[in-house]
Design a protein around this motif. Structure first.
Motif, PDB file in Angstrom:
ATOM      1  N   TRP A  42      -3.872  -8.772 -17.328  1.00  0.00           N
ATOM      2  CA  TRP A  42      -3.420  -7.436 -17.758  1.00  0.00           C
ATOM      3  C   TRP A  42      -2.997  -7.531 -19.211  1.00  0.00           C
ATOM      4  O   TRP A  42      -2.221  -8.400 -19.597  1.00  0.00           O
ATOM      5  N   PRO A  94      -1.145  -5.124 -21.471  1.00  0.00           N
ATOM      6  CA  PRO A  94      -0.424  -3.849 -21.610  1.00  0.00           C
ATOM      7  C   PRO A  94      -0.306  -3.428 -23.062  1.00  0.00           C
ATOM      8  O   PRO A  94      -0.583  -4.211 -23.986  1.00  0.00           O
ATOM      9  N   ALA A 147      -7.510  -5.647 -17.029  1.00  0.00           N
ATOM     10  CA  ALA A 147      -6.994  -4.288 -17.166  1.00  0.00           C
ATOM     11  C   ALA A 147      -6.305  -4.170 -18.519  1.00  0.00           C
ATOM     12  O   ALA A 147      -5.435  -4.978 -18.845  1.00  0.00           O
ATOM     13  N   PRO A 202      -6.729  -6.648 -11.114  1.00  0.00           N
ATOM     14  CA  PRO A 202      -6.923  -7.336 -12.404  1.00  0.00           C
ATOM     15  C   PRO A 202      -6.518  -8.808 -12.302  1.00  0.00           C
ATOM     16  O   PRO A 202      -5.529  -9.156 -11.655  1.00  0.00           O
ATOM     17  N   TRP A 249      -1.791  -3.694  -4.534  1.00  0.00           N
ATOM     18  CA  TRP A 249      -3.102  -3.109  -4.855  1.00  0.00           C
ATOM     19  C   TRP A 249      -3.808  -2.584  -3.605  1.00  0.00           C
ATOM     20  O   TRP A 249      -5.024  -2.493  -3.532  1.00  0.00           O
ATOM     21  N   LEU A 299      -0.847   0.888 -12.954  1.00  0.00           N
ATOM     22  CA  LEU A 299      -0.932  -0.546 -12.778  1.00  0.00           C
ATOM     23  C   LEU A 299       0.353  -1.132 -12.202  1.00  0.00           C
ATOM     24  O   LEU A 299       0.333  -1.941 -11.278  1.00  0.00           O
ATOM     25  N   THR A 300       1.495  -0.713 -12.725  1.00  0.00           N
ATOM     26  CA  THR A 300       2.751  -1.271 -12.225  1.00  0.00           C
ATOM     27  C   THR A 300       2.988  -0.871 -10.766  1.00  0.00           C
ATOM     28  O   THR A 300       3.470  -1.681  -9.970  1.00  0.00           O
TER      29      THR A 300
END
Length: 789
Positions: A339, A341, A269, A336, A319, A311-312
């Motif tokens: 990750w 970021p 991700a 993912p 998830w 995502l967080t």
């Protein structure tokens, strides 16, 4: 694959309503960058799935249009669970709870009662993010065959195997086979009425034993209990399995054509604004691994965009399905393994149970990208960290303007704003007038979208303007190199000379730190192979080959000196940070203060100016060509020029015995000064001073508007109320702050004016007879300083 698609179409279209159709596909599945599932053959090209593969959605469409009312689909391929995640017959229906399988003594296959049962069932070998494994034949297929062949799938011993019994048996058998990698079969039932029975079974069941391996995919030769399946069902199984077999549905076995194992998929991700750069880096890792695997593509990094908020929150929810009913697997993407970021400060501190490691892999300074056509002689001396960011913004923005990404959606924008706000200590009025309003003005006038830096660069590429952009050095390099900035536009060609961006490096501005986060999920969601390759990828990013790949993407890797493409040829200065100290990223407290100040500076204001038009306003000032009214009207125009486009402004005048609205409250727009000037042009001062009536009417008009804007009534007057009416009550002015600018014969020492303002939380300002500018400045600063109160 075209032949397979045609036979699938014929199978579903040439059916009768009472038929029960069973489609079993055993082969290899692939997903494209949007998550769509394709069934592939030996001649399918991975970079052209939509042309050379059979799309799952096409099969869904055939199911939707089929006359048959009973359909069962068995899918033995990687990522098979994605079959029910996209548009098609199953979209929007939602899986239903399977009906209970009740014993029915004396049941015979072909029972006429079954014609009243209907629905579609899909049983898959794996979820949408898992591989489907095989030894000599697919594990899922072997379990299906064993359950039907031995009759063990008849869980309730009623003489028939229904669809949910088959799923229960297969799932249990796969879980018990400890020697195989974990994969999770799925069951999805749609538009169900009754039970879908697939086959009849023997009553005297043989002892349960592991399903034996078979030398070839089973669907072509599967006996179904006592007697064959109808030819309507069996023939398409022969065709589809024959076309797809040998494509490889295993991570450990060989794939036809090249002898390489199917690549292990690692889900990455990435921040949407860095998607293109990280896909390049991922391709570098895949190639590096292939060189060490005899040319085999052993790993497939599936890099997909994921917004930080999604995502967080997904990490916190495991998830799964959130409290708001949102399904993160469906709406955001797969779990993912890694990750990437946009910045280190985006990693949440409260997800440590899922986060395994956070590794710093590089950094890139925040710069001001100035188009070459906008530069003037002497600019070159200011590029290497000479001016602070606020000073640089003033120097460049005053000529051509500056735009910044959306504060809510960009880590770069938030870090740059913290520096502009001097880490949250800036006066709110200056934050509004000196920073936010100019940025907003150029964003609107240039037609820029509200988005991150990639979206701004897409627009910059189209309009070829002179406006500068707050962004990172990496984004400057990639823009000048012609790379697509991941904002929905296409790269491929370097910009013309005048459009190229030159990076100006502000002094004491933090760099954006880039990190790679490895994540640990339960084995049901993350296989051991994917976990190992994810850890290997992150380690590789910190080793020389990975650091070189990061450098090629325009990032400054840890432990590697800057070199091409970071240099003058692409608008950058390689010797940053020019022996200057680079501050750290804002901490949590600073980020909180900056966010609060930003909200206050950006909060729209709703202003109504009550302009005294009584006869005393005809008094001539020290300038014989100007009356008090003319000076006050000019002050109102000055006030309008200080408003942002989202602020609202209205004008009313009061004289004689009443007050009247001459300019309704509305968004200031692009020409607020012109609106005020035209509204006040025909006013001729005369009569008494109904001040209190003006306050009552103005407060009511301000409260009538929607939203949470700061409601401010500004009264410009040279006298006391002469109407004889009582002072407005607290209830009549509730929610409105009243500011009075006293001119001429009256001052703030007047008790009535003082009470009017203090009771509402406002203030009174004394102005000189010739200019109201100092009083206006003090008044606006007071308004915006108190917005957060």
């Amino acid at each position: 694959m075209r032949a397979a698609g045609l036979m699938v179409r014929d199978f579903f279209s040439h059916a009768d309503p009472d038929d029960m159709l069973l489609l079993h596909i055993s082969g290899h599945g692939e997903r494209d960058s949007d998550g769509n599932l394709y069934f592939v053959n030996h001649d399918t090209m991975r970079d052209s799935l939509w042309v050379t593969g059979l799309k799952a959605d096409h099969i869904s469409a055939e199911i939707r249009d089929s006359p048959a009312r009973r359909i069962v689909v068995l899918l033995d391929c990687c990522y098979a669970g994605a079959f029910v995640q996209h548009d098609g017959v199953l979209a929007g229906l939602g899986p239903e709870k399977p009906p209970a399988s009740t014993p029915m003594p004396g049941y015979k296959a072909g029972n006429p009662d079954d014609r009243h049962h209907r629905g579609e069932v899909v049983i898959t070998a794996a979820t949408s993010i898992e591989h489907a494994y095989e030894s000599d034949a697919g594990l899922f297929t072997r379990c299906v065959v064993h359950g039907l062949e031995t009759g063990r799938a008849d869980m309730n011993r009623d003489g028939a195997v229904d669809s949910y019994e088959l799923y229960q048996y297969v799932a249990a058998r796969m879980r018990r086979d400890a020697a195989t990698p974990r994969q999770s079969p799925t069951y999805s039932a749609h538009r169900m009425q009754g039970i879908l029975r697939i086959a009849h079974s023997a009553r005297d069941l043989a002892p349960d034993r592991p399903p034996p391996p078979r030398p070839a995919p089973a669907p072509a030769t599967v006996p179904r209990g006592r007697g064959p399946l109808p030819r309507r069902v069996l023939l398409p199984l022969l065709v589809v399995a024959g076309l797809l077999c040998g494509c490889g549905i295993q991570a450990d076995g060989a794939v036809a054509g090249g002898g390489c194992p199917a690549p292990a998929q690692v889900r990455v991700a990435a921040a949407p604004g860095g998607l293109g750069a990280y896909r390049e880096v991922a391709a570098g890792f895949e190639g590096w691994v292939a060189e060490r695997q005899h040319g085999c593509r052993a790993v497939d990094l599936y890099v997909y965009p994921a917004a930080v908020d999604d995502l967080t929150e997904g990490l916190r929810r495991g998830w799964g399905v959130g409290g708001d009913g949102r399904d993160y697997l469906r709406d955001v993407g797969p779990h993912p393994d890694v990750w990437l970021p946009a910045a280190a400060d985006e990693v949440p501190p409260d997800s440590r149970d899922v986060i395994d490691r956070v590794e710093l892999i590089g950094q890139t300074p925040i710069v001001l990208g100035v188009p070459a056509r906008a530069r003037i002689p002497g600019d070159e001396e200011q590029r290497p960290s000479v001016l602070s960011l606020p000073a640089l913004l003033a120097a460049v923005g005053g000529r051509h303007g500056v735009v910044r990404g959306d504060f809510a959606g960009s880590a770069v924008a938030r870090m740059a704003t913290a520096t502009l706000y001097q880490d949250g200590t800036l006066d709110p009025a200056l934050a509004r007038t000196d920073i936010e309003q100019p940025l907003e003005r150029f964003l609107d006038s240039g037609g820029y979208p509200v988005g991150d830096e990639a979206a701004l660069l897409c627009h910059q590429r189209r309009v070829r303007g002179s406006t500068a952009v707050l962004l990172t050095e990496q984004q400057v390099v990639r823009f000048n190199r012609g790379d697509a900035p991941d904002g929905g536009c296409v790269g491929g060609a370097a910009p013309a000379a005048g459009d190229r961006l030159h990076a100006f490096y502000p002094a004491t501005t933090p760099a954006v730190r880039q990190v790679a986060v490895t994540l640990n999920w339960p084995r049901s969601a993350q296989g051991g192979t994917a976990r190992s390759y994810a850890a290997w990828f992150v380690r590789w990013l910190r080793q020389k080959p990975g650091r070189q790949a990061l450098l090629r993407s325009g990032l400054r890797p840890i432990g590697l000196d800057a070199a091409d493409p970071i240099g003058p040829a692409n608008g950058a200065l390689a010797d940053w940070p020019f022996a200057h100290w680079v501050p750290g990223e804002p901490n949590a407290l600073t980020r909180r203060d900056v966010a609060a100040l930003y909200a206050a500076a950006r909060r729209p204001g709703r202003f109504l100016v009550a302009l005294d038009a009584s006869g005393s306003m005809n008094t001539v000032t020290a300038d014989p060509d100007r009356t008090r009214f003319e000076v006050a009207a000019a002050a109102v125009e000055q006030a309008a020029s200080r408003l942002g486009r989202r602020d609202e402004l209205g004008l009313l005048t009061f004289s004689g015995r009443s007050a009247r609205e001459v300019l309704p409250i509305a968004a200031a727009g692009g020409d607020p000064v012109g609106r005020v000037r035209r509204s006040a042009a025909g006013i001729r001062p005369a009569g008494d001073t109904p001040l209190y009536e003006a306050v009552r009417r103005g407060a009511a008009a301000l409260r009538a508007g929607p939203g949470d804007a700061q409601r401010t009534l500004v009264v410009l007057t040279d006298g006391k109320d002469t109407s004889g009416q009582p002072r407005p009550s607290a209830a009549q002015t509730a929610g409105v702050r009243i500011f009075v600018i006293a001119v001429g014969d009256v001052s703030c020492a007047d008790a009535a004016l003082a009470a009017l303002t203090t009771d509402s939380g406002g203030r009174c300002f004394d102005a000189g007879p010739d200019s109201l500018q100092p009083a206006l400045t003090s008044m606006f600063r007071a308004v915006w300083d108190m917005e957060g109160d």
